[in-house]
Design a protein around this motif. Structure first.
Motif, mmCIF file in Angstrom:
data_model
loop_
_atom_site.group_PDB
_atom_site.id
_atom_site.type_symbol
_atom_site.label_atom_id
_atom_site.label_comp_id
_atom_site.label_asym_id
_atom_site.label_seq_id
_atom_site.Cartn_x
_atom_site.Cartn_y
_atom_site.Cartn_z
ATOM 1 N N ARG A 148 41.530 36.589 44.050
ATOM 2 C CA ARG A 148 41.544 37.765 43.172
ATOM 3 C C ARG A 148 40.141 38.341 43.029
ATOM 4 N N LEU A 149 39.139 37.463 42.938
ATOM 5 C CA LEU A 149 37.761 37.947 42.855
ATOM 6 C C LEU A 149 37.349 38.646 44.148
ATOM 7 N N THR A 150 37.793 38.113 45.288
ATOM 8 C CA THR A 150 37.465 38.740 46.568
ATOM 9 C C THR A 150 38.102 40.117 46.666
ATOM 10 N N THR A 151 39.339 40.263 46.187
ATOM 11 C CA THR A 151 40.012 41.561 46.214
ATOM 12 C C THR A 151 39.251 42.591 45.389
ATOM 13 N N LYS A 152 38.635 42.134 44.288
ATOM 14 C CA LYS A 152 37.873 43.040 43.422
ATOM 15 C C LYS A 152 36.429 43.241 43.884
ATOM 16 N N ARG A 153 36.075 42.645 45.056
ATOM 17 C CA ARG A 153 34.719 42.723 45.598
ATOM 18 C C ARG A 153 33.693 42.165 44.610
ATOM 19 N N ASP A 154 34.030 41.062 43.953
ATOM 20 C CA ASP A 154 33.110 40.434 43.012
ATOM 21 C C ASP A 154 31.875 39.931 43.762
ATOM 22 N N PRO A 155 30.667 40.196 43.247
ATOM 23 C CA PRO A 155 29.441 39.767 43.954
ATOM 24 C C PRO A 155 29.283 38.251 44.051
#
Length: 545
Positions: A148-155
């Motif tokens: 989910r963090l990867t989908t949101k482009r989390d740094p």
């Protein structure tokens, strides 16, 4: 009232259209024949959870390589290359090379490129370790949370999404690469929790040992050479037709066919390479130049100054080169392990390694005093004669016989006196002065003389930490397996010295811990320390003075 028999393999685009929308990491790859239900359904594999590792088994020419390409294609057309990447080890018929330029494919390596093969496996192992630390430090609960963090482009996320290691020809990989089975089994056992998947193809189930087979949740069985080897249904395996690549059984014992990896609607197995090129062009246009991170290799040579520029601030150790896992600078720290032993054949870079260490020591003014023993004069001029850090330079056994007693006298004066307080003992403050580094090149020439002039130093080795004594010894790997019992080298190893094992013939039988001697490019070696697992490094290059 019956559907016609299951025919030849359809094109993948037809299967994708029939399957419709599917969840992430779920791939329609073929058609299942359900005769008693009067219908055919898509063969769908769900790789998002415990079934994320895949084994594809079938006889020669049964369509294994084509099925692997179908799986990759089905995932690639439904996922962004930021979310799914593939790293292929092609030990089959070379079919995976047609996917080399796809944006989702980080690398394709085969038996002609063993270094990249080994590097690919090591890189995915390093990815698991880095994500394990990331999950712990930032409270990431699971791989689903991380997705989910990867989908949101989390740094916080790295450049990888879910990573698939594709091995076409599992038995060949084991034969070509030492320790491949243990390394890939470890990836399969640990990887699913951190988004790393293993996909292997084999000719028989027996080729996949239980340690790896137990980690595989998705099993695809094509036509087998001997139906009695089937793990799904031995009786039904006899009914799978021959000379029809892609045909096999599902886990329910139903017949199925894996689709062809093409999106042009054609049902011919000829021209698959051109079809793969067309898919690659479509994917590159769709994803606007984004590609999976490539597998970088250690360079054949790297300037030591450029390595230092990448370190930022100087750490506690001496920067010697770059390591393989992350291609980051690596240092040797003489505060934890006091001595270093460098082993390798002629022209492998032993002297260049000593030259780098000497110049690193010269960057710490007054903290180190160097005594150089150099029978072949290869280190001549590395330490300026006028430098206050040059304690001595000798090039013969006679000169060394005069230097060693002076060194022993200096070290004896550093022995703690009877009135030394516990605090002084703890902080080693009863004496002051530089750390003494004795740097020896071509140690085998000295030990071959009638009496080793360095043997008197053996009595000081147990007190090296208290006296500030460090030995840096380079020796030829020829005959080193026997010479490890020589008193001084045995004393260094008993004290837990670091070892850099450079290129050496496997016939020498030299083993340091779990590392065996092997042929390596010049300047490359395996650094063995107590702080971490053995590291393959490339020593930085500095020219002779």
């Amino acid at each position: 009232m019956w559907l016609p028999p299951l025919g030849s393999a359809p094109a993948l685009d037809t299967v994708l259209q029939i399957a419709g929308p599917v969840p992430a990491l779920t791939a329609p790859i073929g058609v299942v024949d359900r005769p008693f239900e009067q219908r055919r359904t898509p063969l769908i594999v769900d790789l998002s959870r415990a079934a994320g590792n895949v084994a594809l088994v079938g006889a020669p020419q049964s369509g294994k390589s084509t099925a692997l390409r179908t799986l990759i294609t089905a995932l690639a057309v439904r996922h962004d290359p930021r979310m799914v990447e593939f790293y292929c080890l092609d030990f089959g018929g070379g079919g995976l090379t047609s996917l080399r330029n796809w944006p989702h494919v980080g690398s394709v390596a085969g038996r002609a490129d063993p270094e990249r093969v080994r590097r690919t496996i090591a890189r995915l192992g390093a990815l698991i370790r880095s994500r394990e630390m990331l999950f712990h430090e930032h409270g990431i609960e699971s791989i689903e949370h991380y997705r989910r963090l990867t989908t949101k482009r989390d740094p916080l996320c790295d450049r990888f999404g879910d990573v698939f290691l594709i091995v076409d020809g599992w038995l060949s990989l084991q034969r070509e690469l030492d320790n491949a089975e243990a390394s890939v089994t470890a990836l399969a056992a640990e990887g699913l929790s951190y988004g790393v998947h293993v996909v292997v193809s084999a000719s028989r189930w027996a080729e996949i040992r239980p340690a790896l087979r137990d980690q595989i949740g998705t099993r695809i069985e094509l036509r087998l050479g001997d139906p009695a080897d089937s793990e799904l249904n031995r009786r039904r395996a006899q009914e799978v037709p021959e000379r029809e690549p892609g045909r096999g059984l599902t886990h329910e014992g139903l017949q199925m066919v894996v689709a062809l990896p093409r999106l042009d609607g054609q049902v011919s197995s000829s021209g698959l390479a051109d079809a793969a090129a067309q898919v690659g062009q479509m994917l590159r246009r769709r994803h606007d130049g984004w590609t999976a991170p490539p597998i970088a290799l250690l360079p054949p040579q790297i300037e030591h100054d450029s390595v230092r520029e990448r370190t930022g601030t100087i750490g506690p150790g001496l920067i010697v080169g770059i390591e393989e896992d992350e291609l980051e600078p690596v240092a040797v720290d003489f505060t934890h392990q006091l001595h270093l032993l460098v082993l390798g054949e002629s022209e492998c870079g032993k002297t260049a390694t000593l030259r780098v260490l000497c110049r690193e020591l010269l960057r710490t003014p007054a903290a180190a005093q160097l005594h150089i023993v150099d029978p072949r004069r290869s280190l001549l001029g590395v330490v300026d004669a006028a430098s206050g850090q040059r304690g001595g330079y000798v090039a013969s056994a006679d000169a060394l016989g005069e230097l060693v007693p002076r060194l022993i006298g200096m070290l004896r004066r550093r022995m703690p006196p009877p009135d030394t307080t516990p605090m002084q003992m703890r902080t080693r403050s009863w004496w002051s002065g530089p750390e003494i580094f004795i740097v020896v090149d071509d140690y085998d020439l000295l030990a071959a003389t009638g009496g080793n002039p360095m043997s008197p130093l053996l009595e000081m080795l147990p007190y090296s930490r208290d006296l500030g004594l460090h030995l840096v010894v380079a020796r030829s790997a020829t005959g080193a397996a026997r010479s490890m019992f020589e008193p001084l080298l045995a004393g260094m190893r008993d004290s837990g010295c670091m070892t850099l094992l450079m290129s050496a013939s496997p016939e020498d039988g030299l083993t340091i811990g779990s590392v065996r001697s092997t042929q390596l490019p010049p300047g490359r070696g395996v650094l063995v320390t107590r702080q971490r697992d053995p590291q393959l490094i490339q020593v930085g290059w500095t020219p002779p003075p």
